[in-house]
Design an enzyme around this catalytic site. Sequence first.
Site, short mmCIF file in Angstrom:
data_model
loop_
_atom_site.label_atom_id
_atom_site.label_comp_id
_atom_site.label_asym_id
_atom_site.label_seq_id
_atom_site.Cartn_x
_atom_site.Cartn_y
_atom_site.Cartn_z
N GLY A 42 -66.54 -0.02 -73.65
CA GLY A 42 -65.47 0.75 -74.29
C GLY A 42 -64.94 0.06 -75.53
CG LEU A 70 -68.46 4.10 -73.00
CD1 LEU A 70 -68.70 4.51 -74.44
CD2 LEU A 70 -66.98 3.93 -72.72
CG ASP A 71 -70.62 1.16 -74.22
OD1 ASP A 71 -71.23 1.62 -75.20
OD2 ASP A 71 -69.42 0.84 -74.25
CD GLU A 72 -73.07 1.93 -67.29
OE1 GLU A 72 -74.08 1.63 -66.61
OE2 GLU A 72 -72.03 1.25 -67.32
#
Length: 181
Positions: A98, A124-126
Site C-alpha cells: 500500500g 494490491l501488490d500481490e
Amino acid sequence: VTLLLLRVEARSISADRWSLSLALLSELRRRSAARDKRLASPENKSEAENAQLQILREAGVECIVMARYMQVLSDRFLTEAGCPVINIHHSFLPAFTGGKPYHQAHQRGVKLIGATAHYATAVLDEGPIIHQDVTRINHRNSVADLIRKGRDLEKSVFAQAIRLHLDNRILVYNNKTVVFD
C-alpha cells in the site's frame, strides 16, 4: 504520464531491445490532458478504465508499465488489456504494502529498504515478483533519506524488470516467477 504504455515491435527486439514507439509516447503526451480527466477514482473507475482500454487498443500496446499509478486495476481491465502489466512498488514486498511504505519502514526501524517490480493483479501488490533489490539504512536516516534512497532503487529495479520481460527471461507459474539471467 500517469499510466505509461510501451509498445515493442517483436521484430525489432533483436536489433534494438529498447526500441519503443516514439510516436506512441508522443500521442500519449498529446492525450494526457484529456486522460487526466479520466483518471480512475472509486466513483468513475469503470469509465476511466474503458477510456484507458480504448487507448491501449488504438495503440496496439503489448506491455503496460505502471509507475506511481496508485490504483488497483480491475480483473476486467487486466483481462481486456490482454497484455502483461508491470508495476513498481516502493517497498520490498511482501512487507509494507500500500501507500507510504517508507514511513512504515521508518516507524518500524528497519535496517533494509527495498523496491519490488511485479506483474500487476487485481489484488494490491500481490502479483508475481519479477525483480527486487535492497539498500541498507540505519537510525540516522530520516523518512526523506529513505524516500531518496528508495527512489534510486526503484529506478534500477524497474529498469531491470522491464529488461527481463522484454528479453523473455521470465516464466510465470502459480503466482511465482522463474527468472533466467
